[in-house]
Motif scaffolding. Structure first.
Motif, PDB file in Angstrom:
ATOM      1  N   THR A 185     -76.713  -5.598  41.842  1.00  0.00           N
ATOM      2  CA  THR A 185     -78.161  -5.630  41.586  1.00  0.00           C
ATOM      3  C   THR A 185     -78.703  -4.214  41.395  1.00  0.00           C
ATOM      4  O   THR A 185     -79.505  -3.963  40.497  1.00  0.00           O
ATOM      5  CB  THR A 185     -78.913  -6.339  42.738  1.00  0.00           C
ATOM      6  N   ILE A 186     -78.241  -3.293  42.236  1.00  0.00           N
ATOM      7  CA  ILE A 186     -78.674  -1.895  42.121  1.00  0.00           C
ATOM      8  C   ILE A 186     -78.247  -1.324  40.770  1.00  0.00           C
ATOM      9  O   ILE A 186     -79.028  -0.656  40.095  1.00  0.00           O
ATOM     10  CB  ILE A 186     -78.122  -1.048  43.294  1.00  0.00           C
ATOM     11  N   SER A 187     -77.014  -1.599  40.346  1.00  0.00           N
ATOM     12  CA  SER A 187     -76.528  -1.113  39.041  1.00  0.00           C
ATOM     13  C   SER A 187     -77.343  -1.697  37.891  1.00  0.00           C
ATOM     14  O   SER A 187     -77.690  -0.982  36.945  1.00  0.00           O
ATOM     15  CB  SER A 187     -75.055  -1.476  38.849  1.00  0.00           C
ATOM     16  N   GLU A 188     -77.648  -2.987  37.974  1.00  0.00           N
ATOM     17  CA  GLU A 188     -78.452  -3.624  36.924  1.00  0.00           C
ATOM     18  C   GLU A 188     -79.866  -3.051  36.891  1.00  0.00           C
ATOM     19  O   GLU A 188     -80.417  -2.820  35.814  1.00  0.00           O
ATOM     20  CB  GLU A 188     -78.505  -5.141  37.148  1.00  0.00           C
ATOM     21  N   LEU A 189     -80.429  -2.809  38.066  1.00  0.00           N
ATOM     22  CA  LEU A 189     -81.767  -2.227  38.151  1.00  0.00           C
ATOM     23  C   LEU A 189     -81.780  -0.822  37.555  1.00  0.00           C
ATOM     24  O   LEU A 189     -82.675  -0.470  36.780  1.00  0.00           O
ATOM     25  CB  LEU A 189     -82.231  -2.206  39.607  1.00  0.00           C
ATOM     26  N   LYS A 190     -80.761  -0.039  37.883  1.00  0.00           N
ATOM     27  CA  LYS A 190     -80.675   1.319  37.344  1.00  0.00           C
ATOM     28  C   LYS A 190     -80.543   1.294  35.818  1.00  0.00           C
ATOM     29  O   LYS A 190     -81.209   2.053  35.119  1.00  0.00           O
ATOM     30  CB  LYS A 190     -79.505   2.082  37.963  1.00  0.00           C
ATOM     31  N   ALA A 191     -79.702   0.420  35.285  1.00  0.00           N
ATOM     32  CA  ALA A 191     -79.529   0.308  33.835  1.00  0.00           C
ATOM     33  C   ALA A 191     -80.841  -0.099  33.163  1.00  0.00           C
ATOM     34  O   ALA A 191     -81.212   0.448  32.115  1.00  0.00           O
ATOM     35  CB  ALA A 191     -78.429  -0.691  33.510  1.00  0.00           C
ATOM     36  N   LEU A 192     -81.550  -1.017  33.780  1.00  0.00           N
ATOM     37  CA  LEU A 192     -82.839  -1.464  33.249  1.00  0.00           C
ATOM     38  C   LEU A 192     -83.844  -0.308  33.202  1.00  0.00           C
ATOM     39  O   LEU A 192     -84.513  -0.095  32.192  1.00  0.00           O
ATOM     40  CB  LEU A 192     -83.380  -2.607  34.127  1.00  0.00           C
ATOM     41  N   LEU A 193     -83.911   0.449  34.297  1.00  0.00           N
ATOM     42  CA  LEU A 193     -84.853   1.577  34.371  1.00  0.00           C
ATOM     43  C   LEU A 193     -84.458   2.697  33.410  1.00  0.00           C
ATOM     44  O   LEU A 193     -85.328   3.353  32.822  1.00  0.00           O
ATOM     45  CB  LEU A 193     -84.944   2.086  35.809  1.00  0.00           C
ATOM     46  N   GLU A 194     -83.166   2.929  33.229  1.00  0.00           N
ATOM     47  CA  GLU A 194     -82.705   3.946  32.275  1.00  0.00           C
ATOM     48  C   GLU A 194     -83.103   3.569  30.854  1.00  0.00           C
ATOM     49  O   GLU A 194     -83.492   4.428  30.067  1.00  0.00           O
ATOM     50  CB  GLU A 194     -81.195   4.142  32.387  1.00  0.00           C
ATOM     51  N   LYS A 195     -83.032   2.287  30.530  1.00  0.00           N
ATOM     52  CA  LYS A 195     -83.440   1.820  29.200  1.00  0.00           C
ATOM     53  C   LYS A 195     -84.931   2.084  28.992  1.00  0.00           C
ATOM     54  O   LYS A 195     -85.333   2.613  27.951  1.00  0.00           O
ATOM     55  CB  LYS A 195     -83.132   0.328  29.055  1.00  0.00           C
ATOM     56  N   VAL A 196     -85.747   1.737  29.975  1.00  0.00           N
ATOM     57  CA  VAL A 196     -87.196   1.973  29.889  1.00  0.00           C
ATOM     58  C   VAL A 196     -87.471   3.476  29.744  1.00  0.00           C
ATOM     59  O   VAL A 196     -88.297   3.895  28.928  1.00  0.00           O
ATOM     60  CB  VAL A 196     -87.932   1.411  31.130  1.00  0.00           C
ATOM     61  N   ALA A 197     -86.763   4.288  30.504  1.00  0.00           N
ATOM     62  CA  ALA A 197     -86.953   5.743  30.441  1.00  0.00           C
ATOM     63  C   ALA A 197     -86.560   6.294  29.074  1.00  0.00           C
ATOM     64  O   ALA A 197     -87.313   7.064  28.465  1.00  0.00           O
ATOM     65  CB  ALA A 197     -86.138   6.416  31.547  1.00  0.00           C
ATOM     66  N   ASN A 198     -85.395   5.903  28.582  1.00  0.00           N
ATOM     67  CA  ASN A 198     -84.905   6.410  27.294  1.00  0.00           C
ATOM     68  C   ASN A 198     -85.851   6.089  26.147  1.00  0.00           C
ATOM     69  O   ASN A 198     -86.008   6.893  25.224  1.00  0.00           O
ATOM     70  CB  ASN A 198     -83.512   5.865  26.989  1.00  0.00           C
ATOM     71  N   GLU A 199     -86.485   4.923  26.202  1.00  0.00           N
ATOM     72  CA  GLU A 199     -87.442   4.544  25.160  1.00  0.00           C
ATOM     73  C   GLU A 199     -88.670   5.449  25.152  1.00  0.00           C
ATOM     74  O   GLU A 199     -89.408   5.479  24.177  1.00  0.00           O
ATOM     75  CB  GLU A 199     -87.879   3.088  25.365  1.00  0.00           C
ATOM     76  N   ARG A 200     -88.874   6.192  26.224  1.00  0.00           N
ATOM     77  CA  ARG A 200     -90.042   7.061  26.356  1.00  0.00           C
ATOM     78  C   ARG A 200     -89.674   8.548  26.412  1.00  0.00           C
ATOM     79  O   ARG A 200     -90.463   9.370  26.831  1.00  0.00           O
ATOM     80  CB  ARG A 200     -90.825   6.658  27.604  1.00  0.00           C
ATOM     81  N   GLY A 201     -88.449   8.873  25.999  1.00  0.00           N
ATOM     82  CA  GLY A 201     -88.014  10.272  25.998  1.00  0.00           C
ATOM     83  C   GLY A 201     -87.806  10.829  27.397  1.00  0.00           C
ATOM     84  O   GLY A 201     -87.942  12.028  27.625  1.00  0.00           O
ATOM     85  N   LEU A 202     -87.439   9.942  28.319  1.00  0.00           N
ATOM     86  CA  LEU A 202     -87.238  10.340  29.709  1.00  0.00           C
ATOM     87  C   LEU A 202     -85.829   9.985  30.164  1.00  0.00           C
ATOM     88  O   LEU A 202     -85.141   9.206  29.519  1.00  0.00           O
ATOM     89  CB  LEU A 202     -88.252   9.618  30.616  1.00  0.00           C
ATOM     90  N   GLU A 203     -85.434  10.574  31.282  1.00  0.00           N
ATOM     91  CA  GLU A 203     -84.176  10.228  31.932  1.00  0.00           C
ATOM     92  C   GLU A 203     -84.459   9.956  33.395  1.00  0.00           C
ATOM     93  O   GLU A 203     -85.384  10.529  33.971  1.00  0.00           O
ATOM     94  CB  GLU A 203     -83.178  11.388  31.844  1.00  0.00           C
ATOM     95  N   ILE A 204     -83.638   9.117  34.003  1.00  0.00           N
ATOM     96  CA  ILE A 204     -83.720   8.893  35.442  1.00  0.00           C
ATOM     97  C   ILE A 204     -82.914  10.002  36.108  1.00  0.00           C
ATOM     98  O   ILE A 204     -81.704  10.102  35.928  1.00  0.00           O
ATOM     99  CB  ILE A 204     -83.155   7.511  35.849  1.00  0.00           C
ATOM    100  N   TYR A 205     -83.585  10.868  36.855  1.00  0.00           N
ATOM    101  CA  TYR A 205     -82.926  11.975  37.546  1.00  0.00           C
ATOM    102  C   TYR A 205     -82.435  11.521  38.923  1.00  0.00           C
ATOM    103  O   TYR A 205     -81.420  11.962  39.406  1.00  0.00           O
ATOM    104  CB  TYR A 205     -83.903  13.144  37.679  1.00  0.00           C
ATOM    105  N   GLY A 206     -83.186  10.605  39.526  1.00  0.00           N
ATOM    106  CA  GLY A 206     -82.812  10.103  40.841  1.00  0.00           C
ATOM    107  C   GLY A 206     -83.383   8.722  41.066  1.00  0.00           C
ATOM    108  O   GLY A 206     -84.464   8.399  40.572  1.00  0.00           O
ATOM    109  N   LEU A 207     -82.657   7.916  41.798  1.00  0.00           N
ATOM    110  CA  LEU A 207     -83.116   6.571  42.139  1.00  0.00           C
ATOM    111  C   LEU A 207     -82.720   6.305  43.582  1.00  0.00           C
ATOM    112  O   LEU A 207     -81.546   6.353  43.933  1.00  0.00           O
ATOM    113  CB  LEU A 207     -82.467   5.526  41.220  1.00  0.00           C
TER     114      LEU A 207
END
Length: 155
Positions: free
Chosen positions: A5-27
């Motif tokens: 679940t944590i991996s799926e959540l991280k992948a989901l958030l990374e997709k949202v971030a990438n669409e906005r020119g962002l990266e997930i630095y920490g979760l």
């Protein structure tokens, strides 16, 4: 919350971030809180500064995607932040911004018995770092410098 679940959540958030020119630095997911707390630290892909508006513009779509995914079956608090300012100087912008500020310089000890120098940041070129130590400019070859960080000047 399991690892999948944590991996799926991280992948989901990374997709949202990438669409906005962002990266997930920490979760960080604090499951010991009620409601659970999801702390997301973001950075821009172009390494420009993160503003409060950037955090706000990421928050709503991230929350919407979490809700649509049905990954979480509990209430949660979403916290979005930037990584903040590091005390380590790495970019040319850092060296220009903090010229005249007190710094600690960590040296490799191959050529010197001195491990640290403290002084005011004077100049950085492609070949050397110059610091002002009690009114005298000391030039240190960059290949001898391991780390340069902001400090408080001590007498």
């Amino acid at each position: 919350m399991n690892k999948e679940t944590i991996s799926e959540l991280k992948a989901l958030l990374e997709k949202v971030a990438n669409e906005r020119g962002l990266e997930i630095y920490g979760l960080i997911i604090q499951t010991n809180q009620n409601p659970i707390v999801i702390e997301i630290t973001i950075i821009k892909t172009n390494r420009e500064d993160i503003s409060l508006d950037d955090c706000a513009l990421f928050s709503t779509p991230a929350s919407d995607e979490i809700e649509k995914s049905n990954l979480l079956n509990c209430s949660y608090v979403l916290e979005i932040s930037s990584q903040g300012v590091s005390d380590e100087l790495t970019s040319e912008r850092d060296f220009k911004t903090f010229k005249g500020f007190p710094v600690n310089v960590e040296l490799n000890q191959k050529n010197s018995k001195i491990k640290f120098l403290n002084g005011l940041l004077y100049e950085k070129s492609n070949d050397y770092l110059a610091i002002n130590i009690k009114g005298k400019i000391k030039k240190i070859p960059l290949d001898e410098v391991l780390k340069i960080s902001l400090s408080t000047l001590k007498d």
